[in-house]
Each structure stands twice: as C-alpha cells, then as structure tokens.
Design a protein around this motif. Structure first.
Motif, PDB file in Angstrom:
ATOM      1  N   LYS A  57       0.832  -1.204   0.000  1.00 26.91           N
ATOM      2  CA  LYS A  57       0.000   0.000   0.000  1.00 26.91           C
ATOM      3  C   LYS A  57       0.867   1.254   0.000  1.00 26.91           C
ATOM      4  N   VAL A  58       1.918   1.248   0.819  1.00 30.08           N
ATOM      5  CA  VAL A  58       2.809   2.404   0.890  1.00 30.08           C
ATOM      6  C   VAL A  58       3.428   2.677  -0.480  1.00 30.08           C
ATOM      7  N   LEU A  59       3.886   1.635  -1.140  1.00 26.69           N
ATOM      8  CA  LEU A  59       4.477   1.801  -2.476  1.00 26.69           C
ATOM      9  C   LEU A  59       3.448   2.366  -3.454  1.00 26.69           C
ATOM     10  N   LEU A  68       2.326  12.067   2.062  1.00 24.91           N
ATOM     11  CA  LEU A  68       1.652  10.956   2.725  1.00 24.91           C
ATOM     12  C   LEU A  68       1.611  11.205   4.225  1.00 24.91           C
ATOM     13  N   LYS A  69       0.508  10.812   4.852  1.00 25.70           N
ATOM     14  CA  LYS A  69       0.397  10.846   6.317  1.00 25.70           C
ATOM     15  C   LYS A  69       0.227   9.418   6.818  1.00 25.70           C
ATOM     16  N   ILE A  70       1.121   9.005   7.705  1.00 25.04           N
ATOM     17  CA  ILE A  70       1.115   7.640   8.230  1.00 25.04           C
ATOM     18  C   ILE A  70       1.104   7.694   9.756  1.00 25.04           C
ATOM     19  N   VAL A  71       0.330   6.825  10.380  1.00 22.28           N
ATOM     20  CA  VAL A  71       0.212   6.856  11.837  1.00 22.28           C
ATOM     21  C   VAL A  71       1.512   6.431  12.514  1.00 22.28           C
ATOM     22  N   CYS A 112       8.487  -1.501  15.510  1.00 19.49           N
ATOM     23  CA  CYS A 112       8.502  -0.191  14.863  1.00 19.49           C
ATOM     24  C   CYS A 112       7.071   0.305  14.753  1.00 19.49           C
ATOM     25  N   SER A 113       6.927   1.590  14.485  1.00 19.21           N
ATOM     26  CA  SER A 113       5.604   2.135  14.204  1.00 19.21           C
ATOM     27  C   SER A 113       5.345   2.020  12.702  1.00 19.21           C
ATOM     28  N   ARG A 114       4.103   2.184  12.327  1.00 16.02           N
ATOM     29  CA  ARG A 114       3.806   2.158  10.886  1.00 16.02           C
ATOM     30  C   ARG A 114       4.535   3.308  10.177  1.00 16.02           C
ATOM     31  N   TYR A 115       4.652   4.429  10.849  1.00 12.91           N
ATOM     32  CA  TYR A 115       5.373   5.577  10.268  1.00 12.91           C
ATOM     33  C   TYR A 115       6.841   5.229  10.036  1.00 12.91           C
ATOM     34  N   GLU A 116       7.501   4.633  11.021  1.00 16.63           N
ATOM     35  CA  GLU A 116       8.912   4.265  10.873  1.00 16.63           C
ATOM     36  C   GLU A 116       9.106   3.285   9.721  1.00 16.63           C
ATOM     37  N   TRP A 117       8.186   2.342   9.631  1.00 12.94           N
ATOM     38  CA  TRP A 117       8.294   1.336   8.574  1.00 12.94           C
ATOM     39  C   TRP A 117       8.100   1.987   7.199  1.00 12.94           C
ATOM     40  N   ALA A 118       7.076   2.809   7.088  1.00 18.81           N
ATOM     41  CA  ALA A 118       6.835   3.508   5.815  1.00 18.81           C
ATOM     42  C   ALA A 118       8.030   4.375   5.436  1.00 18.81           C
ATOM     43  N   GLU A 119       8.600   5.055   6.416  1.00 16.42           N
ATOM     44  CA  GLU A 119       9.757   5.915   6.178  1.00 16.42           C
ATOM     45  C   GLU A 119      10.918   5.105   5.597  1.00 16.42           C
ATOM     46  N   TYR A 120      11.125   3.906   6.139  1.00 16.27           N
ATOM     47  CA  TYR A 120      12.229   3.066   5.657  1.00 16.27           C
ATOM     48  C   TYR A 120      11.943   2.537   4.254  1.00 16.27           C
ATOM     49  N   ILE A 121      10.709   2.131   4.015  1.00 21.02           N
ATOM     50  CA  ILE A 121      10.324   1.652   2.678  1.00 21.02           C
ATOM     51  C   ILE A 121      10.580   2.733   1.631  1.00 21.02           C
ATOM     52  N   LEU A 122      10.141   3.947   1.939  1.00 25.92           N
ATOM     53  CA  LEU A 122      10.266   5.048   0.982  1.00 25.92           C
ATOM     54  C   LEU A 122      11.716   5.493   0.810  1.00 25.92           C
ATOM     55  N   LYS A 123      12.509   5.373   1.857  1.00 30.49           N
ATOM     56  CA  LYS A 123      13.938   5.672   1.758  1.00 30.49           C
ATOM     57  C   LYS A 123      14.606   4.709   0.785  1.00 30.49           C
ATOM     58  N   THR A 160      13.290   3.225  -1.694  1.00 25.61           N
ATOM     59  CA  THR A 160      12.832   3.431  -3.074  1.00 25.61           C
ATOM     60  C   THR A 160      13.264   4.782  -3.641  1.00 25.61           C
ATOM     61  N   GLY A 161      13.838   5.631  -2.780  1.00 21.48           N
ATOM     62  CA  GLY A 161      14.290   6.942  -3.246  1.00 21.48           C
ATOM     63  C   GLY A 161      13.165   7.929  -3.480  1.00 21.48           C
ATOM     64  N   TRP A 162      12.028   7.719  -2.830  1.00 18.64           N
ATOM     65  CA  TRP A 162      10.869   8.615  -2.982  1.00 18.64           C
ATOM     66  C   TRP A 162      11.237  10.013  -2.503  1.00 18.64           C
ATOM     67  N   LYS A 163      10.860  11.023  -3.261  1.00 17.77           N
ATOM     68  CA  LYS A 163      11.228  12.415  -2.950  1.00 17.77           C
ATOM     69  C   LYS A 163      10.083  13.221  -2.340  1.00 17.77           C
ATOM     70  N   GLY A 164       9.003  12.555  -1.988  1.00 17.38           N
ATOM     71  CA  GLY A 164       7.844  13.264  -1.454  1.00 17.38           C
ATOM     72  C   GLY A 164       7.993  13.629   0.009  1.00 17.38           C
ATOM     73  N   ASN A 165       6.873  14.041   0.590  1.00 15.33           N
ATOM     74  CA  ASN A 165       6.845  14.523   1.965  1.00 15.33           C
ATOM     75  C   ASN A 165       6.041  13.545   2.826  1.00 15.33           C
ATOM     76  N   LEU A 166       6.702  12.910   3.809  1.00 20.51           N
ATOM     77  CA  LEU A 166       6.047  11.960   4.691  1.00 20.51           C
ATOM     78  C   LEU A 166       5.787  12.613   6.042  1.00 20.51           C
ATOM     79  N   LEU A 167       4.531  12.592   6.488  1.00 18.05           N
ATOM     80  CA  LEU A 167       4.155  13.256   7.729  1.00 18.05           C
ATOM     81  C   LEU A 167       3.608  12.248   8.739  1.00 18.05           C
ATOM     82  N   PRO A 168       3.992  12.383  10.019  1.00 18.39           N
ATOM     83  CA  PRO A 168       3.423  11.515  11.049  1.00 18.39           C
ATOM     84  C   PRO A 168       2.004  11.950  11.391  1.00 18.39           C
TER      85      PRO A 168
END
Length: 284
Positions: free
Chosen positions: A163-165, A174-177, A214-225, A227-235
């Motif tokens: 889903k994150v991808l 993206l906003k992730i809990v 980990c939190s869902r936010y931490e996990w999403a942050e690592y996934i996106l890192k 993949t080289g995603w350049k967007g804005n991830l917010l908790p």
C-alpha cells in the motif's frame, strides 16, 4: 512429508509452497474455490483423500475494517474454518498448522506480548481469529498455532508495504500513523520458519515475527527511503483517520521460545524490508 495447504492464492501460502518445493516436500494446495474451509464435509473429504502429514491453513479473512459489518463471514472463515480443519485432522491422524494474529491483544501493554499473556481483541477481526485459536486448542491433539503481525510479501494480497508503495506512486505527500506499534513479518521468512518448526514436533502456541518493533510511520519511512521517494512523509495519529475497526496501539510480540525450538529468530524488519524491495524490483 506431505502437506495439505489451504488458501493457496494468498501471499503466505505462495511462500509456503515455494519453500516446500525447495525442500522437495510433497504437497497439495487448494484455493478457496477448490476447498471452502467453512464446508465441513468438503474439508473432511479433502483431508481423508489426500492423507497429509500436516494441514497448513493459510486461508483467512483479513479485511479488518470490513469485518466490523461483515462479522459473520469473518467468524466463519477465521473461526469455523479452523474448527473444521481441526476436526478433519483429528479424524485422519494428521497435525494442524494454523495462523493467528497480534490483533487478539488489546494493545494496553507497553512491553512485548508473550505466549502467556491473556488475549482481549478490540475488533471483530481479532475476535474471529481468537475464536479460531480456541477451536484449534480445544479440538487438536497435535497443532502449531502461530501468531503473526503485519505480514508482507509480493503475493496477491494488499499488505501495508505494498500500500505504501502504491500511495507513494500517486501522491507527493503521505500521512502515516506513528502510534501503532508492532513488528513487520516477511512472508518468505515466515514460511521457512513454519516448516522448520513443523519438523521439530514441538507442538503448541508460538509467536513468529521480527524481534524488533517499529511504528507504521517508521516502517513507511524506511520503505520510501529504499525506493528513493522524494515526497513529503508526515506523522499522524490514529484518531485522525476514521476507520470502522479499532486497532491496538501496541501489539509487538515476543517470539520466545521460538529460538529455543528452531535455533533462530527471524531477521530484523529493516533487513527483511530491504529483501522485499529487492524482490519487488526484480519482478518489474
């Protein structure tokens, strides 16, 4: 060794099948159309005809929010289905492997849940999985009851990592809990650990998941890192998202005594996520 695998279209079953093939185990795999586990007579017929040493139940109703309204279906698949399989296993002298979830806990602890902790699910999905646990434990002589959390892989199912991808491919923000904490479980590693556990004959209840939380936010942050995603991830906080089902805030599980039984724990979630991204990229 011969295995009968249910829910063959799911991401976990696909990995169990791959691992079985690596080990040259004989197996037969049924999808929902070929074997509906809520039909007792069909379950009895399949187990009697195939004569497996182990039945591995990968069939499940995993739509957590939908289960609040469609609870009867959830209870049938996650509760009555395992009951039917347990009955058939006892009648045919084979062992039973069944998967449950960290959502049987209410998330009120601040230390990892152990196999000795009392369950208290917050939602209908968790209650349906707990019902399945109770049937397995009361009806089965030889069983492996395996609780897992945040399972992810490249299979058909839409898990959080996928889903994150997908969200990242369509959005710049993206906003992730960050207030839901557990541990991701890579389906590839879960399948291997399952078959290693099966070989031991050490029946009972197990938690199989990453030894790190980990939190869902931490996990999403690592996934996106990765993949080289350049967007804005917010908790964000859980209350900011209106969902039908309430989630436990802390459902990290301690895997003791898994290492004492099979000789190892699963790898950390970061390394598992790296392997998952490599697998995703290899399929493109």
């Amino acid at each position: 060794m011969k295995l009968l695998i249910t829910g063959s279209n799911g991401q976990l079953a696909k990995e169990v099948i791959k691992e079985s093939e690596k080990r040259e185990y004989e197996y037969v795999a049924f999808d929902h159309k070929a074997l509906d586990i809520i039909d007792l007579e069909k379950v009895r017929e399949a187990v009697k005809n195939e004569k497996p040493d182990f039945v591995i139940n990968c069939a499940a109703y995993n739509a957590v929010d939908k289960a609040e309204e469609d609870w009867k279906t959830a209870y049938l698949v996650n509760g009555i289905g395992p009951k039917n399989l347990a009955i058939a296993c006892e009648e045919n002298n084979c062992a039973f492997v069944h998967y449950s979830t960290d959502y049987v806990f209410d998330g009120q602890k601040d230390t990892p849940y152990t196999v000795a902790d009392a369950s208290n699910p917050l939602n209908q999905y968790g209650k349906s999985k707990l019902l399945g646990e109770k049937f397995v434990q009361s009806l089965s002589t030889r069983y492996f009851l395996i609780r897992v959390s945040w399972v992810f892989g490249v299979g058909n199912e839409t898990n959080f990592a996928k889903k994150v991808l997908n969200w990242a491919s369509k959005n710049e923000t993206l906003k992730i809990v960050d207030d839901q904490i557990s541990s991701p479980t890579y389906a590839v590693d879960l399948a291997k650990a399952t078959l290693d556990l099966v070989k031991t004959g050490a029946y009972g209840l197990y938690h199989i998941t990453s030894p790190e939380s980990c939190s869902r936010y931490e996990w999403a942050e690592y996934i996106l890192k990765l993949t080289g995603w350049k967007g804005n991830l917010l908790p964000a906080k859980s209350h900011e998202f209106k969902t039908a089902a309430k989630r436990p805030k802390y459902s990290f599980m301690n895997s003791f005594p898994l290492k004492k039984t099979i000789g190892y724990n699963l790898i950390g979630w970061r390394e598992a996520t790296e392997r998952f991204i490599e697998e995703v990229n290899s399929e493109k």
